[in-house]
Design a protein around this motif. Sequence first.
Motif, short mmCIF file in Angstrom:
data_model
loop_
_atom_site.label_atom_id
_atom_site.label_comp_id
_atom_site.label_asym_id
_atom_site.label_seq_id
_atom_site.Cartn_x
_atom_site.Cartn_y
_atom_site.Cartn_z
N ASP A 4 0.77 9.51 -0.06
CA ASP A 4 1.55 9.00 1.06
C ASP A 4 2.17 10.15 1.86
O ASP A 4 2.40 10.02 3.05
CB ASP A 4 2.66 8.08 0.52
CG ASP A 4 3.23 7.19 1.59
OD1 ASP A 4 2.44 6.68 2.41
OD2 ASP A 4 4.46 6.99 1.60
N GLU A 5 2.43 11.28 1.22
CA GLU A 5 3.07 12.42 1.87
C GLU A 5 2.09 13.50 2.32
O GLU A 5 2.44 14.37 3.10
CB GLU A 5 4.06 13.08 0.90
CG GLU A 5 5.17 12.17 0.44
CD GLU A 5 5.95 12.77 -0.71
OE1 GLU A 5 5.38 13.61 -1.44
OE2 GLU A 5 7.10 12.38 -0.88
N ALA B 64 0.83 -1.21 0.00
CA ALA B 64 0.00 0.00 0.00
C ALA B 64 0.87 1.25 0.00
O ALA B 64 0.58 2.22 -0.72
CB ALA B 64 -0.93 0.00 1.20
N ARG B 65 1.95 1.25 0.78
CA ARG B 65 2.84 2.42 0.83
C ARG B 65 3.53 2.64 -0.51
O ARG B 65 3.68 3.76 -0.97
CB ARG B 65 3.89 2.25 1.93
CG ARG B 65 3.37 2.23 3.35
CD ARG B 65 2.72 3.53 3.75
NE ARG B 65 3.64 4.59 4.02
CZ ARG B 65 4.06 4.94 5.21
NH1 ARG B 65 3.65 4.29 6.29
NH2 ARG B 65 4.88 5.95 5.36
N LEU C 99 -8.64 14.42 1.75
CA LEU C 99 -8.88 13.62 0.55
C LEU C 99 -7.77 12.58 0.34
O LEU C 99 -8.03 11.45 -0.06
CB LEU C 99 -9.00 14.51 -0.69
CG LEU C 99 -9.30 13.79 -2.00
CD1 LEU C 99 -10.60 13.01 -1.91
CD2 LEU C 99 -9.35 14.76 -3.15
N ALA C 100 -6.53 12.96 0.65
CA ALA C 100 -5.42 12.01 0.55
C ALA C 100 -5.63 10.87 1.54
O ALA C 100 -5.37 9.70 1.23
CB ALA C 100 -4.10 12.71 0.80
N ARG C 101 -6.13 11.20 2.72
CA ARG C 101 -6.42 10.17 3.72
C ARG C 101 -7.50 9.22 3.19
O ARG C 101 -7.38 8.00 3.30
CB ARG C 101 -6.86 10.82 5.02
CG ARG C 101 -7.30 9.84 6.09
CD ARG C 101 -7.79 10.57 7.35
NE ARG C 101 -8.53 9.71 8.23
CZ ARG C 101 -7.99 8.87 9.10
NH1 ARG C 101 -6.69 8.75 9.16
NH2 ARG C 101 -8.75 8.13 9.88
N ASP C 102 -8.54 9.79 2.58
CA ASP C 102 -9.60 8.96 2.01
C ASP C 102 -9.06 8.04 0.92
O ASP C 102 -9.44 6.87 0.83
CB ASP C 102 -10.71 9.83 1.44
CG ASP C 102 -11.45 10.61 2.52
OD1 ASP C 102 -11.33 10.26 3.71
OD2 ASP C 102 -12.13 11.60 2.16
N LEU C 103 -8.16 8.56 0.09
CA LEU C 103 -7.57 7.74 -0.97
C LEU C 103 -6.68 6.64 -0.38
O LEU C 103 -6.67 5.51 -0.89
CB LEU C 103 -6.77 8.61 -1.93
CG LEU C 103 -7.58 9.45 -2.90
CD1 LEU C 103 -6.69 10.43 -3.66
CD2 LEU C 103 -8.34 8.58 -3.87
N ARG C 104 -5.93 6.95 0.67
CA ARG C 104 -5.11 5.92 1.32
C ARG C 104 -5.98 4.81 1.89
O ARG C 104 -5.68 3.62 1.75
CB ARG C 104 -4.24 6.55 2.42
CG ARG C 104 -3.11 7.40 1.92
CD ARG C 104 -2.15 7.78 3.02
NE ARG C 104 -2.75 8.49 4.12
CZ ARG C 104 -2.73 9.82 4.26
NH1 ARG C 104 -2.14 10.57 3.35
NH2 ARG C 104 -3.29 10.39 5.31
N ILE C 105 -7.08 5.20 2.53
CA ILE C 105 -8.00 4.20 3.10
C ILE C 105 -8.64 3.38 1.99
O ILE C 105 -8.74 2.16 2.10
CB ILE C 105 -9.05 4.90 3.99
CG1 ILE C 105 -8.38 5.46 5.25
CG2 ILE C 105 -10.17 3.94 4.35
CD1 ILE C 105 -9.28 6.35 6.09
N GLY D 4 2.88 6.58 -5.88
CA GLY D 4 2.63 6.91 -7.27
C GLY D 4 1.29 7.57 -7.52
O GLY D 4 0.96 7.86 -8.67
N LEU D 5 0.51 7.79 -6.46
CA LEU D 5 -0.80 8.43 -6.60
C LEU D 5 -0.75 9.87 -6.11
O LEU D 5 -0.23 10.13 -5.03
CB LEU D 5 -1.87 7.64 -5.84
CG LEU D 5 -2.10 6.21 -6.33
CD1 LEU D 5 -3.07 5.49 -5.41
CD2 LEU D 5 -2.62 6.21 -7.75
N ARG D 6 -1.31 10.79 -6.89
CA ARG D 6 -1.26 12.21 -6.58
C ARG D 6 -2.38 12.61 -5.64
O ARG D 6 -3.52 12.17 -5.79
CB ARG D 6 -1.41 12.98 -7.89
CG ARG D 6 -1.44 14.48 -7.75
CD ARG D 6 -1.80 15.17 -9.06
NE ARG D 6 -1.27 14.56 -10.25
CZ ARG D 6 -0.13 14.93 -10.83
NH1 ARG D 6 0.59 15.90 -10.31
NH2 ARG D 6 0.28 14.34 -11.93
#
Length: 148
Positions: free
Chosen positions: A51-52, A33-34, A57-63, A39-41
């Motif tokens: 990841d950074e 997952a990491r 929204l980034a948190r939602d995409l990580r989940i 590679g995802l914006r």
Amino acid sequence: MKRLALALALIAGPAFAVQPDEMLSDPALEARAREISKGLRCLVCRNESIDESNASLARDLRILLRERLSAGDNDTEAVDYIVARYGEYVLLNPTTGGANWLLWAAGPLMLLLGGGLAWGYLRSRAPAAPESRLTADEEERLHQILED
């Protein structure tokens, strides 16, 4: 001491983007997952990976990515699902297939087109070469001059 804590928070901010409650219990799955999330914006931060990014929204995409991986998707299927949902802009490294070929080739094509137009313009502005043929009167006059 406050300045030191602030400096450390600013330097290490991206390292703490992934929250402990997001992490998977399986270390191998978490590592996948990491790696994929690099590679995802982030659609909010633009040039940061999810990841950074600390954006919600980034948190939602990580989940979402971790849910897809936990459901049994391989790396490609998980990324394809996110791209289908959010568009190709979510990829930090866009593909070079399909309509993107036009975007990749537009720069060099425009450079060649501009160079061709400049060459044609300069060519049309060049003075015409003088006529090298002499008329009969000029040839006779030249012979008279050379014989003297």
